[in-house]
Design an enzyme around this catalytic site. Structure first.
Site, PDB file in Angstrom:
ATOM      1  N   GLU A 173      -9.697   6.478   3.074  1.00 24.05           N
ATOM      2  CA  GLU A 173     -10.636   5.408   3.620  1.00 24.05           C
ATOM      3  C   GLU A 173      -9.718   4.344   4.079  1.00 24.05           C
ATOM      4  OE1 GLU A 173      -9.851   5.794   0.462  1.00 24.05           O
ATOM      5  OE2 GLU A 173      -9.126   3.581   0.110  1.00 24.05           O
TER       6      GLU A 173
ATOM      7  N   SER B  71       1.600  -9.730  -1.161  1.00 26.35           N
ATOM      8  CA  SER B  71       1.298  -8.428  -1.111  1.00 26.35           C
ATOM      9  C   SER B  71       1.519  -7.776   0.441  1.00 26.35           C
ATOM     10  CB  SER B  71      -0.092  -8.122  -1.425  1.00 26.35           C
ATOM     11  OG  SER B  71      -1.044  -8.834  -0.911  1.00 26.35           O
TER      12      SER B  71
ATOM     13  N   LYS C 291       0.782  -1.180  -0.129  1.00 24.11           N
ATOM     14  CA  LYS C 291      -0.022  -0.161   0.176  1.00 24.11           C
ATOM     15  C   LYS C 291       1.028   1.204   0.082  1.00 24.11           C
ATOM     16  CE  LYS C 291      -4.312  -1.762   0.169  1.00 24.11           C
ATOM     17  NZ  LYS C 291      -5.164  -1.285  -0.911  1.00 24.11           N
TER      18      LYS C 291
END
Lengths: 257, 392
Positions: free
Chosen positions: B110, B376, B88
């Protein structure tokens, strides 16, 4: 002639449009709320089609949407309720809704049904102007529906002029940087925005919405435009009402006097 | 050719279906981001931070025991080793530099599982920017440690209390707050969703993943192209990053693992391509789990990061034209795959990532195929879920 056009032909000031959410507070309240709005002296009825994710709305209208959906409201249901309403309601009626439920219904089928039951116009806040021009303008026109665009204090003059060119009903002026129901009172900054747009000499009438709740805000907004739209404050009125007809009329009197 | 067109569409999907109040923000971003991102100034800062702050390049690790078990050459792209524990941060670094260059003073975001929220709070601390993160009330309860991490980093965490009180509602709330604060605020969306240009912009910031895979694989295998790339998909940002430089290389299979929850037909699922139909959510046309009346359905997945009823428009397009192979992985199978990787390779993966690992059981491949799995995120944030599941 479309009822929105006739209205603004005959009345250029203090036009009052009332928004309510279909299916709220009770599933079957739609017609009685419309009749009370008409009896109370408003000029336009704006029926909100409830949606699970209303991103331009504040808590009051969000809650009404959620309750309406829990009550079983849907576009199909709403059209059933609107069958024959023109025998009782003379005011222009506008449907306001987010795009997704309408696209699932089918845009052409939706517009056709709107014309059949007697709807005069549409406000689809998440339908951008370009998409409207590319995909839907001809369908709206085919079924005699007037499309309304929103503008905000951030909208550039150039874009306001484009929007003015591409609609022929009225322009919905969002009064501030905000979602619905967010603020109370009208500031100097807002008034200078109202004046700025007033002086542009647009061909379409302008109604101011978001943050309009009572006689004072309605009168102030009306000074700089053709009138105003009340949503959240009206939803609050019907929310706790034991006698819809009486409470709606009393509320509208309080705004109009 | 898979690429976004001028109007922000990938084939039938994408676009910018936004209220007029957001038009100036989106227009400002659309008109400026490409030039800013292409500038030498931006690239210098972006590359420096990816290297020295995030710790890139992340390793491409040959998982020998996993390979032995499945009879293929399996490489793990170690995004779990990024600072903050997941991919991220690649995107939040890019967007915070962009926000600064646009003259923004405040950041909103968010978050679902809290990974994007933490990555956003982290870069805001790094740049001294004011940060507010919207998070579903239910997710705040489920992901307490990440909430506290955001607070330690100086962010304000605001609960989204409408609807299902999860990621979808947090996104609604962030969009509303952007409408309320259009001038000085930048909204850092965490996935390849939202109105154009977000899906493409986020994918580009994440594309560093496949850019590295190419040269790393060349070093290790003498070839840039694996036979398959596997990634999990919620909104789809890590998958978009891992697929990006292979979109138009048809010999590389692109395999996306969605969350089937308790089973695709159980009513408790987040398998968007299996259950979704075209619709509009959060500003773009995409595949969407919805009722016949067009109301958005509440998804379910054991992993908060995949608990989303839509999918990025680029993935809807990959599905639509058959370029991507989509598999739906159930909660139970994902948990087992997470334990398996822990035992075979000494890596506890995020539960989102574990969905991608289970895909190895669902696809056909030839012996000695070279497969890259995008790892990830790491599993630290999911310890509670592993413990509750308990089957290890």
């Amino acid at each position: 002639m479309n009822r929105i056009h006739s209205l603004f032909k005959n009345k250029q000031e203090r036009v009052l449009s009332i928004y309510f959410t279909a299916g709220f507070p009770k599933l079957e309240d739609t017609l009685s709320i419309m009749e009370a709005i008409q009896a109370g002296g408003a000029d336009i009825i704006e029926i909100g089609v409830p949606y699970s994710d209303p991103i331009a709305d504040g808590p009051t209208i969000q809650d009404s949407n959620q309750i309406a959906l829990e009550n079983g409201m849907s576009l199909k249901k709403l059209f059933q309720q609107l069958e024959g309403f023109r025998s009782k309601i003379e005011l222009p009626v506008v449907l306001m809704g987010y795009l997704n439920p309408i696209i699932q219904y089918g845009m052409e089928a939706f517009c056709k049904k709107c014309q059949e039951v007697g709807i005069d116009g549409l406000i689809l806040p998440d339908l951008p102007m370009q998409q409207y021009l590319d995909e839907f303008k001809s369908v709206f026109e085919q079924y005699g529906l007037v499309n309304t665009f929103l503008i905000s204090p951030q909208t550039s003059e150039k874009r306001i002029l484009e929007i003015d060119q591409n609609t022929d009903g009225f322009i919905y002026m969002v009064s501030s940087h905000s979602i619905t129901g967010a603020k109370s009172g009208i500031s100097e900054e807002q008034i200078s925005y109202f004046k700025r747009v007033q002086e542009m000499g647009l061909k379409n009438p302008r109604l101011i919405g978001f943050g309009i709740s009572d006689a004072e805000t309605f009168s102030t907004a009306s000074k700089y435009s053709h009138g105003a739209i009340i949503g959240s404050a009206f939803i609050k009125t019907v929310k706790d009402s034991k006698n819809l007809n009486q409470d709606i009329q009393a509320y509208l009197q309080s705004v109009l006097n | 050719m898979i690429r976004v067109d001028e109007k922000g569409f990938y084939g039938k999907f994408g676009g910018a279906y936004i209220p007029e109040m957001l038009h100036p923000n989106i227009e400002e971003l659309r008109d400026n981001y490409e030039a800013i991102v292409a500038s030498e100034d931006f690239q210098k800062e972006f590359q420096m931070l990816l290297k020295d702050f995030v710790g890139r390049p992340t390793p491409l690790y040959f998982g020998s025991r996993l390979s032995e078990k499945y009879g293929a050459k399996i490489y793990l792209k170690r995004e779990d080793l990024c600072h903050t524990g997941a991919h991220k941060v690649n995107n939040t670094i890019g967007q915070i530099i962009l926000a600064k260059k646009l003259g923004k003073k405040r950041i909103i975001a968010e978050t679902g599982a809290g990974q994007h929220g933490v990555a956003t709070a982290t870069v805001c601390a790094l740049m001294g920017m004011d940060c507010t993160v919207y998070m579903g009330e239910l997710d705040i309860q489920r992901q307490r440690p990440n909430v506290e991490r955001m607070k330690i980093l100086g962010a304000k965490v605001v609960p989204a209390t409408s609807g299902s009180k999860t990621l979808k509602d947090a996104t609604n709330e962030a969009m509303r707050q952007w409408i309320n604060n259009p001038v000085d605020t930048h909204y850092i969306i965490g996935s390849v969703v939202g109105p154009h240009p977000y899906p493409e912009m986020v994918a580009r910031f994440q594309s560093v993943i496949s850019e590295e895979i190419k040269w790393q694989l060349k070093e290790k295998e003498g070839r840039e192209n694996p036979d398959a790339v596997i990634a999990c998909v919620g909104g789809g940002s890590n998958a978009a990053g891992a697929f990006y430089h292979y979109y138009n290389t048809p010999e590389v299979r692109l395999i996306a693992a969605e969350a089937a929850g308790l089973g695709v037909s159980s009513g408790k699922s987040a398998a968007t391509t299996a259950l979704g139909t075209p619709g509009i959510l959060h500003g773009s046309k995409t595949l969407l789990m919805q009722t016949e009346d067009g109301q958005v359905v509440e998804p379910h997945s054991i992993s908060a990061g995949l608990d989303y009823p839509g999918i990025g428009p680029v993935h809807a397009h990959l599905f639509d034209i058959g370029r991507g192979e989509f598999v739906a992985v159930e909660d139970e199978d994902a948990m087992k795959a997470g334990i398996e990787l822990s035992r075979l390779e000494g890596i506890i993966p995020a539960i989102e990532t574990a969905h991608a690992l289970h895909a190895l059981n669902m696809i056909e491949f030839r012996k000695d195929d070279v497969i890259v799995i995008n790892l990830s995120g790491r599993g630290d944030k999911d310890l509670d879920t592993y413990i509750k599941w308990g089957n290890y």
